[in-house]
Design an enzyme around this catalytic site. Structure first.
Site, PDB file in Angstrom:
ATOM      1  N   PHE A 196     -72.097 -46.355  -1.796  1.00  0.00           N
ATOM      2  CA  PHE A 196     -72.861 -47.490  -2.349  1.00  0.00           C
ATOM      3  C   PHE A 196     -74.108 -47.065  -3.118  1.00  0.00           C
ATOM      4  O   PHE A 196     -74.423 -45.889  -3.166  1.00  0.00           O
ATOM      5  CB  PHE A 196     -73.112 -48.600  -1.329  1.00  0.00           C
ATOM      6  CG  PHE A 196     -73.917 -48.308  -0.084  1.00  0.00           C
ATOM      7  CD1 PHE A 196     -74.676 -47.178   0.055  1.00  0.00           C
ATOM      8  CD2 PHE A 196     -73.901 -49.234   0.967  1.00  0.00           C
ATOM      9  CE1 PHE A 196     -75.420 -46.961   1.204  1.00  0.00           C
ATOM     10  CE2 PHE A 196     -74.637 -49.020   2.120  1.00  0.00           C
ATOM     11  CZ  PHE A 196     -75.392 -47.881   2.233  1.00  0.00           C
ATOM     12  N   GLU A 197     -74.726 -48.006  -3.767  1.00  0.00           N
ATOM     13  CA  GLU A 197     -75.841 -47.756  -4.699  1.00  0.00           C
ATOM     14  C   GLU A 197     -75.393 -46.825  -5.832  1.00  0.00           C
ATOM     15  O   GLU A 197     -76.158 -46.013  -6.334  1.00  0.00           O
ATOM     16  CB  GLU A 197     -77.055 -47.150  -3.974  1.00  0.00           C
ATOM     17  CG  GLU A 197     -77.482 -47.921  -2.753  1.00  0.00           C
ATOM     18  CD  GLU A 197     -78.591 -48.932  -2.989  1.00  0.00           C
ATOM     19  OE1 GLU A 197     -79.279 -48.856  -4.010  1.00  0.00           O
ATOM     20  OE2 GLU A 197     -78.745 -49.832  -2.136  1.00  0.00           O
ATOM     21  N   GLY A 198     -74.159 -47.000  -6.266  1.00  0.00           N
ATOM     22  CA  GLY A 198     -73.595 -46.118  -7.296  1.00  0.00           C
ATOM     23  C   GLY A 198     -72.956 -44.922  -6.613  1.00  0.00           C
ATOM     24  O   GLY A 198     -73.623 -44.201  -5.874  1.00  0.00           O
TER      25      GLY A 198
END
Lengths: 263, 591
Positions: free
Chosen positions: B399-401
């Site tokens: 997550f978060e890229g």
């Protein structure tokens, strides 16, 4: 009501692997985490609750080096109004009696209706500083206090005694109480509180400021001194169970069963 | 190039005095750490099992309660009911929240991507309406960006916004998924395309008509947090809830992710310290062959390396927080220009933020993996917390890229700064390439001590410039197609930031230690820099071989050889020394 709370910064030793230092009179403290003495934290909370009910001021006092500002500022963040740190190389080696002299010298000229301390300190466990301080200031005192009620200038306190007994006493103010854990549920320190007191000055006072000479404090001014600190040797008949928590539990149950401790 | 400009770490040596290190924490910082710790250990840690079992209402109750001690509104300005903490204090809190297990993800989601879009990009009225509640726990925030068909490719969103007749509302339709905190969030920050084209941010209230949630996802880890989809069926969103500017959703989305990324790095550092503490205790108490397993070399090697990587990651995230703090601290958060100015400041360090995200998450995955290994069979059983640490760690690389998109961004954002003239990267690449042809241009490294480590780090920077230049030259028109090469270049850049941040920190420690290298940090620096050079050398070889042949390749390889010449250190002994130190202290402690 003006309340003074004496607090101490102590190393957390309960779960640490302790090492006795070269003097054989103290432990190595470099790796230890320090906190406010647990009993003192209850005393700070008790003071704040009294102030919330009765009004007045709270001053916290601690004896020790600059690092002690951490516990003083913590108490300010909880709700104390002023903080004073008593510090001098001459204070080193003070026993409970000499420490009480230092505190008494600072407190005697301050307005005080009530002085609170913890019952004892987590590190040296003297359990005497509070009551010695009361004697020096000529105040009535109660130790092991688990409940405080104030009516006029009279305090009604509960004291926790052995055997599950609880005693109720009354004292006239000004007075000193040593506070037992469990008297209240100390509030958490909020980051808002820390921000509020971040810039607050903490006054530092040395022996000369308190009118004390080198003979009054430290080892010279003490009635007792530490001779040696050691880990008791493993005695006969004791068995240390090794292993992980689960293995230890399993072995323990096995032994208890074998010897008829449990069915 | 300005001092400490974003990306400058690649071109010059950091001045330790300009770098924030954990040793620079003030008394106030330490009190903040302790306050967070006391709350988390007192209120959250004891109920982690209940959180894991998704006990109804428990997580939102804890989140709201944590607001009372200030854990929800650190980054919200004082003018809007928050505390306006400096970025260091805020990172300290982020580092502590893993003490609360899944609470960490719920809290960081709220304080980061769930609140910051309004902090940085909301207008005054939106800030007044939402921020006090987000700070005091009345409101729990969440962030809805991902769609079933648009994950990493976020701008490909299908959700639409259409202005209603009369112009009072936007009508939103679409579906967002994997929304952390969805089950108990009071507001959702989301994105939709106005008329199917302009990608735009919106704030949606929970009780909006037409808004519904999907089922809870059954996740591998962080099982205590709520993760559901958000279904928008003709949801009327007042025009006042449009965030920032129509068509500028990407500015909001990407800059907020940058902050989320370095915060994630900080949370990973905190989680690694926890895993280390458990592992150290276990290794000391578990007896095999008549010895605690902590006595054995292969266990010490693991513990030593776990500490080393944690220390390096810690040096990196605090440096980054210091950089961002310096850049953002003077912005007036009540000004209408605050959004643009903040975006510029944050974007400047986009590369560093991505580096922290990738490094932190991969460091933690390594640490929890070895933590399970040292626990042996017990590590595979739920009775020991390391089992949960292992499962909870895995999401950080996603997550978060994802770490893959972040690797692409590390180079892309550097090149973007170079093309804007903010970073003389292209000149430096040319210089490195011309130095390569003259043997005198590449001096040989000193053989030991801080001088050797500094010189190797400088050489690593040269290698980074050489490989980037070589790939850039070989693929001027199709650079973005060379993902594997970009990945390896970014790996080298990540190591450079790691080495540079580590050395800046150790040099600062030396200054306070009468110029002497402190024993344990010194051991860490020696082991890490040499190991990093070996990794860099390997990547560089692979990159050169992919873009050149014959004499050109031979020239490149011989330059590489000169740049990677060093006397190896006794890593075996040094790693043991690091391990012995933490085993003695009983926890992560480097001093």
């Amino acid at each position: 009501m003006d309340i003074i709370v004496c607090i101490k910064r102590v190393p957390e030793t309960a779960e640490a692997d302790l090492v006795i230092d070269g003097t054989k009179k103290a432990i190595e403290t470099d790796d230890l985490v320090y906190s406010i003495n647990e009993w003192d934290n209850y005393a700070v909370e008790a003071a704040i609750q009294l102030k919330e009910a009765e009004g007045g001021t709270i001053t916290v006092i601690s004896v020790g080096p600059e690092e002690n500002n951490e516990v003083l500022r913590r108490a300010l963040a909880m709700g104390a109004d002023e903080a004073i740190r008593l510090t001098d190389p001459a204070f080193e080696g003070s026993d409970a009696y000499a420490m009480a002299k230092v505190l008494a010298a600072a407190i005697k000229d301050m307005p005080h209706d009530l002085i609170l301390t913890g019952v004892q300190a987590d590190d040296d466990g003297f359990g005497a500083t509070g009551v010695a301080l009361a004697q020096m200031l000529g105040l009535p005192y109660a130790a092991l206090v688990t409940d405080i009620k104030k009516e006029g200038d009279t305090l009604t306190v509960h004291r926790e005694l052995e055997g599950g007994l609880e005693e109720v006493d009354t004292l006239k103010l000004p007075a000193l109480l040593t506070i037992q854990t469990g008297i209240n549920e100390p509030r958490y320190v909020s980051i808002m509180g820390i921000r509020r007191v971040a810039k607050k000055e903490i006054a530092a006072k040395g022996a000369a400021d308190l009118g004390l000479s080198e003979n009054d404090v430290g080892l010279n001014g003490s009635m007792s001194q530490i001779e040696e600190l050691f880990f008791p040797p493993v005695g006969e008949g004791a068995e240390i169970i090794e292993g992980t928590m689960d293995e230890k539990a399993e072995t323990l149950v096995k032994i208890l069963k074998e010897r008829g401790g449990i069915a | 190039m300005e001092k400490n400009a974003g990306g400058s770490f690649l071109l010059e040596t950091a001045d330790p005095d300009d770098i924030f290190t954990p040793e620079d924490m003030t008394e106030e910082h330490k009190l903040v750490a302790k306050a967070a710790e006391e709350f988390l250990l007192g209120e959250v840690a004891p109920v982690i099992d209940d959180l894991e079992a998704k006990k109804e209402g428990l997580m939102p109750q804890l989140l709201r309660k944590s607001a009372e001690v200030g854990l929800m509104g650190g980054d919200i300005p004082e003018e809007y009911g928050g505390m306006g903490l400096d970025k260091i204090s805020s990172l300290i809190i982020t580092e502590k929240v893993p003490l609360g297990g899944p609470f960490a993800v719920a809290n960081v989601d709220h304080t980061g991507i769930g609140s910051l879009p309004i902090v940085y990009f909301g207008n005054d009225e939106q800030k007044k309406r939402y921020l006090p509640g987000l700070a005091n726990g009345e409101l729990i925030g969440s962030y809805a960006l991902t769609e079933p068909e648009a994950g990493t490719d976020a701008l490909n969103a299908k959700t639409t916004a259409t202005l209603s007749e009369g112009g009072k509302y936007y009508i939103l339709n679409g579906e967002k998924q994997f929304i952390t905190n969805a089950g108990y969030a009071d507001i959702f920050i989301t994105y939709a395309k106005i008329d199917g084209e302009q990608f735009t941010g919106f704030i949606i209230d929970r009780d909006s008509e037409g808004l519904s949630l999907g089922e809870e996802e059954d996740k591998m880890g962080i099982r205590g947090t709520s993760t559901r989809s958000l279904i928008l069926d003709n949801v009327k969103v007042p025009v006042e809830n449009l965030l920032f500017k129509p068509g500028k959703g990407h500015v909001v989305a990407f800059n907020i992710l940058n902050i989320g990324r370095y915060k994630l790095g900080g949370a990973c550092v905190g989680a690694a310290k926890l895993a280390l503490a458990d592992t150290i205790q276990y290794a000391k108490s578990r007896v095999q062959f008549g010895h605690p397993i902590a006595d054995f070399g292969l266990i010490k090697e693991k513990i030593g390396e776990m500490v080393i990587r944690t220390f390096v990651a810690e040096s990196m995230v605090y440096r980054n927080a210091g950089l961002i703090e310096d850049r953002l601290k003077d912005i007036d958060m009540t000004s209408p220009e605050a959004g643009f100015e903040s975006a510029r400041g944050i974007e400047e360090y986009a590369t560093e933020c991505s580096i922290n995200k990738v490094y932190g998450s991969e460091m933690l995955d390594y640490v929890v993996d070895e933590a399970v290994q040292i626990h042996g069979g017990y590590g595979y059983i739920k009775d020991y917390p390391v089992e949960r640490y292992y499962r909870d760690s895995r999401i950080n690389r996603i997550f978060e890229g994802t770490n893959e998109i972040n690797r692409l961004l590390i180079l892309r954002m550097l090149l973007r700064r170079a093309l804007k003239g903010e970073l003389p990267l292209v000149q430096a690449m040319k210089q490195a390439a011309s130095d390569l042809l003259k043997p005198s241009g590449l001096r040989q490294a000193p053989q030991e001590g801080m001088e050797m480590l500094e010189s190797l780090t400088e050489n690593a920077k040269k290698i980074g410039l050489l490989v980037a230049g070589a790939v850039y030259q070989a693929h001027p028109d199709d650079l973005s197609e060379q993902q594997e090469l970009i990945g390896m270049i970014s790996d080298i850049i990540i190591e450079i930031f790691a080495m540079d941040s580590l050395l800046a920190r150790v040099k600062k420690m030396m200054k306070r230690n009468n110029g002497e290298m402190p024993e344990i940090p010194g051991a860490i620096a020696n082991v890490y820099v040499i190991d990093a050079m070996m990794r860099i050398e390997r990547w560089a070889k692979l990159i050169f071989a992919a873009v050149a042949q014959g004499d050109v390749l031979r020239t490149q390889l011989s330059a590489l050889k000169r740049l990677t010449r060093y006397m190896p250190v006794n890593s075996v002994a040094l790693r043991r020394k690091v391990a012995d130190r933490v085993l003695q202290a009983g926890r992560y402690l480097v001093s």
